[in-house]
Design an enzyme around this catalytic site. Structure first.
Site, PDB file in Angstrom:
ATOM      1  N   SER A   7       0.852  -1.182   0.000  1.00 52.45           N
ATOM      2  CA  SER A   7       0.000   0.000   0.000  1.00 52.45           C
ATOM      3  C   SER A   7       0.888   1.233   0.000  1.00 52.45           C
ATOM      4  O   SER A   7       2.065   1.162   0.359  1.00 52.45           O
ATOM      5  CB  SER A   7      -0.894  -0.005   1.251  1.00 52.45           C
ATOM      6  OG  SER A   7      -1.505   1.258   1.453  1.00 52.45           O
ATOM      7  N   TYR A  48      -1.680  -1.184  10.532  1.00 50.51           N
ATOM      8  CA  TYR A  48      -1.704  -1.534   9.107  1.00 50.51           C
ATOM      9  C   TYR A  48      -0.477  -0.967   8.394  1.00 50.51           C
ATOM     10  O   TYR A  48       0.182  -1.661   7.610  1.00 50.51           O
ATOM     11  CB  TYR A  48      -2.986  -0.991   8.472  1.00 50.51           C
ATOM     12  CG  TYR A  48      -3.100  -1.246   6.994  1.00 50.51           C
ATOM     13  CD1 TYR A  48      -3.448  -2.506   6.506  1.00 50.51           C
ATOM     14  CD2 TYR A  48      -2.874  -0.219   6.073  1.00 50.51           C
ATOM     15  CE1 TYR A  48      -3.555  -2.744   5.140  1.00 50.51           C
ATOM     16  CE2 TYR A  48      -2.980  -0.447   4.707  1.00 50.51           C
ATOM     17  CZ  TYR A  48      -3.321  -1.708   4.250  1.00 50.51           C
ATOM     18  OH  TYR A  48      -3.426  -1.938   2.898  1.00 50.51           O
TER      19      TYR A  48
END
Length: 256
Positions: A138, A151
């Protein structure tokens, strides 16, 4: 340019999102086998995938990324079925900061275990012919994310693992190249319950900004990722955002 003809592809991930769109698009190539590995099979989606190209053998193998023994057993079964792996795509992506173990286990630890257990079937000094491992990370693996710190930590780990495994010495010995994809905000299940999955309760304004921001579609992100894969650049990282593909050039801060 990477030649997909006759390749065995292993996909570790769900039946939705960018990773699944990559599988849908890769089924249009002249590959040999497509192996899907996930906790639960989606029979309807498997049928839909197979219908794209009946000449490709599509198989499913149940695998729980939170269970190292299960990963080992599943990877051995897939290896026996395929003989060797040419491409491995790690696309499991979970945003659940309040559950640290699951967030780290699914996104990072499980991915590492799966990759290392797949390596014998890719490593040209063992049972493989060389190949490619693609890890979906990401943009939050490149930059901080105060609203989703756990995350972001996992995504930073994915990039660190990918860059380390993409070292030229490892590639020269194994013939296995590593690449990482860093998509920006993308429409999908992960974006549906952001407020319930934050690290802290002080994140309201950050979540509001994310909810109102423009997002790309999984299909367009998948198309760009396949383009990046076909460039065959070992150790590379790519930002995939709004139909654009940009290679990340990391800064070296320390060296032996």
């Amino acid at each position: 340019m990477f030649d997909w003809t006759g390749k065995n592809v292993v996909y570790v991930g769900s039946f939705s999102g960018i990773g699944w769109q990559m599988m849908m698009q890769l089924m249009q190539q002249d590959i040999k086998m497509m192996g899907i590995m996930h906790r639960m099979e989606n029979v309807e989606m498997m049928k839909k995938l197979q219908a794209i190209n009946p000449s490709v053998k599509v198989v499913f193998m149940q695998m729980n990324l939170m269970d190292k023994k299960c990963i080992d057993q599943a990877m051995k079964k897939m290896g026996q079925m395929m003989g060797h792996f040419d491409v491995m795509i790690n696309a499991e992506n979970v945003l659940l900061d309040k559950d640290v173990e699951t967030t780290m286990g699914m996104n990072l630890t499980g991915m590492i275990h799966a990759t290392m257990m797949a390596m014998p079937y890719m490593d040209k000094t063992q049972m493989g012919l060389g190949g490619m491992v693609v890890n979906l990370a990401s943009v939050y693996g490149l930059e901080p994310s105060p609203a989703f710190a756990v995350y972001a930590g996992a995504m930073h780990g994915v990039l660190g693992f990918t860059r380390s495994m993409g070292d030229k010495m490892i590639y020269q010995k194994t013939g296995v190249m590593f690449m990482a994809m860093c998509p920006g905000l993308t429409t999908g299940e992960m974006m549906m319950n952001l407020r319930d999955n934050v690290t802290w309760h002080h994140s309201e304004s950050m979540v509001e900004a994310m909810e109102s921001a423009k997002r790309q579609m999984p299909e367009e992100a998948a198309t760009q990722m396949i383009k990046a894969m076909e460039m065959m650049k070992n150790g590379s990282m790519w930002i995939v955002n709004m139909g654009q593909l940009k290679e990340v050039m990391p800064t070296m801060h320390w060296q032996m």
